[in-house]
Design an enzyme around this catalytic site. Sequence first.
Site, mmCIF file in Angstrom:
data_model
loop_
_atom_site.group_PDB
_atom_site.id
_atom_site.type_symbol
_atom_site.label_atom_id
_atom_site.label_comp_id
_atom_site.label_asym_id
_atom_site.label_seq_id
_atom_site.Cartn_x
_atom_site.Cartn_y
_atom_site.Cartn_z
ATOM 1 N N HIS A 210 47.969 48.818 35.847
ATOM 2 C CA HIS A 210 47.515 49.915 36.694
ATOM 3 C C HIS A 210 48.499 50.230 37.813
ATOM 4 C CE1 HIS A 210 43.435 47.868 35.775
ATOM 5 N NE2 HIS A 210 43.678 48.773 34.850
ATOM 6 N N ASN B 185 41.120 44.266 48.498
ATOM 7 C CA ASN B 185 40.133 44.138 47.425
ATOM 8 C C ASN B 185 40.128 42.717 46.891
ATOM 9 O OD1 ASN B 185 39.399 46.921 47.446
ATOM 10 N ND2 ASN B 185 41.269 47.381 46.334
ATOM 11 N N TYR C 106 43.747 41.382 46.678
ATOM 12 C CA TYR C 106 44.744 42.449 46.618
ATOM 13 C C TYR C 106 44.839 43.096 47.993
ATOM 14 C CZ TYR C 106 43.630 42.713 41.555
ATOM 15 O OH TYR C 106 43.404 42.467 40.232
#
Length: 183
Positions: A62, A48, A132
């Site tokens: 998160h 990502n 990511y």
Amino acid sequence: MRLLDTPIAGVRIAETDYRQDARGAFGRLFCEQALAPALQGRRIVQINHSRTTDVGTVRGMHLQRGNAAEMKLVRCLRGRVLDVALDLRHGSPTFMRWHAVELDPQNARLMIIPEGCAHGFQVLEPDSELLYLHTAAYAPEAEFGVHCQEPRAAIAWPLPVRGLSPRDAGHPPLSSDFSGLTP
């Protein structure tokens, strides 16, 4: 790439060498062989990219839990961020401790965040971009979040916290009996 340990087990930093000349620079963003000691057989299954405009904005904290628990590898492609891992693993000797490192394209660091540790970052330069790499696909039903200003974590953000998403702002404080996440 060189792997460096941090005070939190499994949270590691990978340093990358860039070769520079008059044309620019070249460096590896990912090398499965060099990262094998950290990956320990895990595979990257999703990549990502995020771009955050405003300085001071915090995204996080998160993680995914249960069967969707994931290791994250995070690299800054543009700008500069303070990247943070928070240990939420039940029984961990570093439970509720956090580790932070500045990431930017010049230092070419990659933060490795294992399963059971929440991840977040604060933008230190405008238009910061992160890449990511995940060892599990996104599973909304497995999401777990901790407010970035959770009193028990006491993360020392370098700038006033701003720009929280409604989801991140809505994370309630952890209960006093929260003893961590189990695998």
